[in-house]
Design an enzyme around this catalytic site. Structure first.
Site: not given
Lengths: 899, 899
Positions: A856, A118, A587, A481, A109, A39, A876, A771, A365, A790, A792-793, A120
């Site tokens: 992945c 949320g 998978r 899951h 403000r 603002k 990738y 992983e 804005r 790859s 596996g995070t 003021m």
């Protein structure tokens, strides 16, 4: 849009904390949003542009930090600066703060970097007290307005600054009206308000043991402090948590001279968007009210009128539009809107007030907009040469595209919401409530839609989740899951709804006062988490031409390839349509759960000898082969990464007594024996158990079968001259060089066998998931035998943190509330996990320059994580089919930010 | 002793693979054991020393690798070298290989770096065939001997090289004897053997479709190849696994001219130790036989005679000792023994043969000895100035000291072994079989000894394990809960005995054919894994003066401090007696399991409000305080690291229905409610769940209580002027900077409170476990708030590998068999885990130079891991009380190796 500045790198003593909107000194300097807040930055911009902005100043976001460090008090230096800037406003406006003749009133403000409900929001008319209210009455010739303003100010200030709950004041007004025998506030006159002001002040005295502050400076400091305090209010924290806003950003405070839209019929106030924020069309869009203050527009006590004639006519309203009622001022406003949009090169959301015919700009804005509108506006602005394609790409929030890819609820209908949960997988779905996967399948085969309602889901529910139109669970988070699988499938899902209580035995679930039985129809909205009784109409996704234009521009800019996680023909097709450039994670275990196969899988698991196991595997071979042929055909020409069996074997075994009995009969073994075997296979920590390549070290036959299926599928395609793919065979859960070496040897051995048997050459790569922390640390050794990594995070995050996703629900909230995690590490790649990925990337490339690197897992569809991947130089990312467009855009943005 | 040599760094073409024992060319060069193997190196040494060694040569260990790489064949270069060296032997001995007049016979022996049972040991008399056997008969004037030698050679060669199972030959001999009506082999004459040789050759023809090789060169190549093949035999692999011998070491092969101890009464053969290998006393110790071949000494067909008169007299034997029978040769031998011991500066195990009065030295090696003997010999040799204190320290295998610290079985008694398991915690114990911890406690209170027999143990069994004299489990590995806790307590434990089947219901366990009921007495030997029926006498540990001398020398050399893991006064006392320099890990949760406390713990866990929880914690406070006072007193002056609560809360909840009912009654809540709460607290992967500091983020009250207990304990000691300790308060399972910061603030806040309340200054440190990969990676951030790091290598190994110790039993064997793990990473610190420790050490020290670094957990008592810790520059290791002496020695060795 506004670049960060070296200005604030000055020595602390030289540092400025407060900035006048029109300060000459900083005229040449664009101060960034992170200093002034959104603002404040925009008011300052408008000031510099020469637009009519009421005089005022911004207290920078840095003061918020100082405020908290200084025991929630403003320090002297800042108090002095505030006083100095107040003088400037007084000079500009010709009014004096607290003056009994011509008093300056101000608004206070909050203004964070991004708009944040949320906190003021605004205190208006600050500076009113028992004396100045009389002056205001005189100046406006409107005692009722003055008294009304004063009582509103007391009410708001008492609530926001003094912490007195609003109902105290509301009660007094209600009682007063009852006594007087009127219904509406508008029926109260100046005297009524005066009487009420007294009562209000008594309340304040009673609650705070002090008089309502008559000292206007005290009022101001109180209001400014309240803004800073609201930054750490519960609601603000919740909002930040939901929107991943770091808590150290802080908020700025804007103090500005009041202007009045309620001083007669030559006054007005309104809000306006430079374009339609809902569909993006290039029309001024907004509302205004004559002789009103800003809050009247939003309060709903009077019906706001349209800004443009066109909009009025279209909506068949009779009340004059601003264009018609105040043509001159409208024209001035329209010109300012054009100027603003040209300046900001973005659609603006503007607040204005007309005070005695004079137009004042109160705020501008970037306007919030729907994803649809965002896409259209971005494409239109490129056409208009207002912005470049790069700007257009950077302008669209990638995750917002999600809403364009799933059916959404028709919000025009009245919804009977009976509860909420986490918005785990976007989209809406309606269907009969079922509590078992079997029932979902049964009804699906009868062409009936179902919503699968489970406490939580397990891999055994995959077929039921496929059969159902949506999934609702009472337990589990955004990465449970149910949530992960549903997102992967593109099924809407509401997860972890603690408001519902599921009673499997009696086939029903309860919410606060409602009981929903099996067979009743409900609707879930996976985009908002709502659970609704009955069927609600949905609006189908419209992937417009603009959308595909943004996608194709993104493709031109991005370097990161986007693959998909898919193991079904349907998902693979969807992903290709969405632009996936290969499968990054197929998978194979999901293929094991289908009904006709699970028995052979169980037979294999329960076999006591290698022969028995091999026999069971032989039965599975043709199924797997068929799966691969289908997927390879669909992905023709694109790479497919097939991950060999990963989960612990016990996941495939029956769990309930009934199932155990059935399986015992099918496999012709005693129930007792089956139970013993199941208990033998039980694991304390299955996540860290006998799974991944560890299975194949113990039972090489399993991977041998899977590789045979892959290679025979390739051969089959080649024989029938069908273009297929070059598979990348991925070994899961490797932590040592020896594992990948042994596994690679196995794959090559099987390839050679199939090749020799068929006299057809087979091309493929062998690589591994990274992983486990050890795999990352020892990536150099592992890269000797891997043609690709790859990341596996999901599992890498679990092991790096030592946190099980399934169990994290119990404390993740405490962690976010305590600011231990700024962001859920299962949503965006954590810094520590990122360090391990960097280590593995460096070591892997050092060993093998040509190594292919990708990720992945869930993070592959998260824009922040995609940016990390681009920065780290991966090749990738792979994500669920429905996230592919999101990832394409995010990858382009990442590249553009990198350049 | 023999330093590694640059010799083998020559170009491959220049490289020598075969070395004559007395080769002039290499006379000046000491070839290391890793090239020549132990046996070969020693033969070569003896050759160089001018001792009478039969001519021969060693094929180096490197050939073993080449052999496997060359499809298990010897390459041409090597075959040529063998031929060349054979000529040297022929020249030395004046005999010719395969000659029908004066044939050269050779022995072929394996020889790895360390002596390794399980591999092919020796083929004697190679070079015998249908022709040379006649020459041998003529030369020895003993046709029976010649034929007997030939048949033995055929038998052995057929078995070892041709793979024909031995029973075929045994059967023929047995049948022959039956037919002839005799009982003993010695009753067969030269003609019988000649007949049998024919039968033997027929067997060979039948089984291999080929004649027994008459070509002596073929025999030789076959035997050499067999030695190499035996390196990968099942038994050899098992031995390597048990003894942590890397499989890439390979074996060497020694080919040596035969000498005969059986050519008349001026011949003899024997084995002799330069000192007593059992008690270490300085006496020649050994056995010999007149007119015999080496194998007769060990075969037991004839009773061997003593070497020295003294030994003969002491054992009241009548047969002449060598000293008496062959005084001249004995004297010569004795001189050689003295020479050898002086040369090797170690006790030697020697094989010799006397051929027609001429003494031949066949082998010398460092003698195996008991730990007791090792200690005495080392100390004696220092006294004799044969070796330095450093040598003495380096000479003793640290882990062998274990046997000196626990009671051992009296092996003179006949043992009825009914099964075996893993030797999980050393020592022997006898007692009544019990199947529950409660029963163990009940009998313990009646002063009865018990052995607690469980499928596996859990933290709830701690009190039972304390009450029992020993623990036997049917599931779980060397690092299972039972094993770890038992080692910590110093209780003997046999774990994971798959040979026993436990039936809790009927209170019995079964082995192959035996059923053992509750109350029957068994003995377990935790040093060997044996399970024995009945009570077996045990021999108490004798910690002699020599032992403490070694300890005090070790203390002079080591830099690493040794602490202990202890949470009981008993353990703390034991550890101090064993030389612990502090407590490195005091696990406060173990204190929670005691009967009078567990109810309050459960009340705390099940409480619904902070108030209820605080009330339950208040009840626990005095107990914890008392615990700490006791331990602090014992450890006076030494540091004590107290780890705040670590395990997930559900570990404290009841499991069986009975227990649940009891607890529900005690806590006055409905059973149903308790069950729901238990199921709510259930975790999929408790290892990665709501535990460690995560508990205190959710429920800070718990750590607040614990810190209050610690600080009030300190205050109590100070008030009573009791010297206590400076506690090091350890926060478990930290993965982020924010966690340690929040926890440190909590500790400091409580410390300040207790300090202010008592007006007594409290000194303490706050630090953290580094047991998660992320903590290691982000150690720099964490070190900002930590005054010490303690590497929790158990959990760090689990998370780095993604392997749960509890579940690893299912595949760890497959991993070791597939050479994926050379060593169990839960026993010795793995390389990857070590990398993380190094990263954390570097980053931690970079941030905070003064940071204290140590490890706790099982690895702290493992010599290899201790060496790693010394190298990495940690300040201390902490291990179970009974491992403290082992660690002191290992730390000294590590320092000496480092220097």
């Amino acid at each position: 849009m506004i670049t960060t500045l070296t200005f604030q790198k000055l020595k602390p003593s030289m540092k400025k904390f407060i900035f006048n909107f029109k300060s000459n000194k900083i005229k040449k300097i664009k101060l960034p949003k992170n200093i002034l807040g959104g603002k404040g930055a925009n008011l300052s911009e408008m000031g510099r542009m020469g637009l009519p902005v009421p005089s005022g100043f911004t207290i920078s976001t840095e003061v918020c930090d100082l405020f908290y460090k200084n025991k929630k008090k403003l320090n002297k230096k800042i108090l002095n600066e505030i006083n100095k800037e107040l003088k400037v406003i007084e000079k500009d406006s010709g009014k004096k703060f607290g003056d009994i003749k011509n008093p300056l009133l101000v608004s206070v403000r909050s203004g964070a970097r991004v708009s944040m409900p949320g906190m003021m929001d605004t205190i208006l008319n600050l500076g009113l007290n028992d004396n100045t209210v009389i002056a205001l009455a005189k100046k406006t010739s409107n005692l009722r307005f003055a008294n009304d303003s004063y009582r509103r100010f007391i009410q708001m200030y008492s609530n926001v600054v003094l912490g007195i709950e609003g109902y105290h004041f509301e009660d007094i007004i209600e009682n007063y009206k009852l006594t007087k025998g009127v219904l509406l506030d508008t029926e109260l006159d100046e005297n009524d308000w005066e009487a009420l002001i007294k009562d209000f002040k008594n309340i304040v005295k009673e609650k705070t043991k002090k008089n309502f502050p008559q000292n206007v400076n005290e009022q101001l400091i109180g209001a400014i402090s309240a803004v800073f305090l609201s930054w750490e209010s519960h609601r603000a924290k919740v909002y930040r948590k939901l929107n991943q806003i770091p808590s150290n950003w802080g908020t700025a405070v804007n103090v500005q001279s009041m202007v009045f839209g309620n001083m007669g019929n030559d006054c007005a106030t309104g809000v306006v968007f430079t374009r339609n924020p809902s569909d993006g069309s290039k029309d001024i869009y907004g509302e205004y009210l004559i002789n009103a203050q800003g809050e009247d527009v939003v309060a709903g006590t009077r019906t706001p009128q349209h800004i443009t004639k066109k909009a009025r006519v279209e909506s068949k309203e009779t009340l004059k539009s601003m264009e018609e009622a105040m043509p001159k001022t409208y024209k001035q406003l329209k010109n300012i809107l054009i100027k603003l949009e040209k300046y900001y090169k973005d659609m603006q959301d503007v607040e204005f007030t007309v005070e005695n015919k004079k137009l004042w700009m109160l705020q501008t804005r970037s306007g919030k907009r729907t994803a649809k509108s965002a896409v259209k506006i971005a494409v239109d602005m490129v056409k208009e040469k207002l912005i470049t394609k790069k700007d257009a790409i950077l302008r669209i929030e990638p995750s917002s595209l999600d809403t364009l890819l799933h059916p959404t609820l028709d919000e025009k209908v009245n919804l009977d919401v009976i509860g909420t949960g986490l918005p785990a997988s976007p989209g809406a779905a309606s269907g009969k409530v079922v509590f078992t996967s079997e029932e979902a399948e049964r009804l699906n085969s009868m062409m009936q839609s179902t919503i699968l309602v489970r406490i939580e889901t397990s891999p055994e529910d995959i077929h039921g989740m496929h059969a159902a139109k949506g999934i609702l669970t009472s337990r589990g988070g955004m990465t449970s899951h149910a949530a992960v699988v549903a997102r992967g499938m593109g099924r809407p899902c509401v997860s972890g709804s603690s408001e519902i209580e599921i009673d499997y035995k009696n086939k029903l679930f309860k919410t606060n006062n409602r009981v929903i039985k099996e067979g009743e129809i409900i609707t879930i909205d996976g985009s908002t988490g709502r659970i609704i009784i009955g069927e609600v109409k949905t609006v189908k996704p419209e992937i417009s031409g603009d959308f595909s234009k943004i996608m194709s521009w993104s493709d031109d800019f991005r370097k990161l390839k986007i693959r998909t996680n898919s193991e079904t023909p349907l998902d693979s097709k969807t992903a290709r349509e969405f632009g996936a450039e290969g499968i990054g994670l197929c998978r194979t275990e999901h293929m094991f759960f289908e009904e006709e196969r699970i028995l052979s899988v169980r037979e294999m698991i329960l076999s006591k000898t290698i022969e028995d196991r091999s026999n069971a595997l032989k039965k599975l071979l043709p199924h797997q082969k068929k799966d691969f042929i289908e997927i390879f055909k669909i992905m023709k020409g694109l790479p497919v990464t097939v991950r060999l069996l990963d989960p612990p074997l016990h996941e495939f075994l029956p769990k309930s007594n009934n199932e155990i009995n059935d399986v015992a009969v099918s496999l012709n073994i005693p129930v007792k024996e089956l139970e013993v075997r199941i208990s033998e296979l039980h694991e304390q920590n299955p996540m860290l158990g006998h799974r991944g390549c560890r299975l194949a070290i113990s039972f090489p036959e399993i991977y041998e079968m899977q590789c045979t299926a892959i290679f025979e599928a390739l051969v089959e395609c080649k024989k029938h001259k069908i273009q297929s793919t070059m598979p990348e065979i991925m070994i899961p859960l490797v932590s040592t060089e020896a594992e990948i070496k042994i596994m690679k040897d196995l794959v090559i051995r099987i390839a050679k066998k199939v090749q020799d048997e068929n006299k057809i050459k087979i091309d493929f790569l062998v690589g591994t998931m990274i992983e486990l922390p050890r795999a990352a640390i020892k990536a150099k050794d592992i890269a000797k035998h891997a043609e690709f990594f790859s990341f596996g995070t999901n599992d890498l995050t679990q092991t790096t943190f030592g946190i099980s996703r399934d169990d994290s629900g119990k404390f993740l909230n405490d962690y976010i509330e305590n600011k231990i995690f700024d962001i859920d590490p299962f949503v965006s790649i954590d810094e520590g996990v990122g360090d391990l990925i960097k280590i593995a990337t460096d070591k892997g490339r050092k060993q093998n320059k040509k190594i292919k690197l990708g990720i992945c897992g869930e993070h592959g569809g998260d824009p922040k994580s995609i940016e990390f991947c681009a920065k780290t130089g991966l090749d990738y990312v792979s994500c669920s089919p429905y996230r592919v467009p999101v990832a394409r855009l995010a990858a382009a943005q990442a590249q553009l930010k990198k350049n």
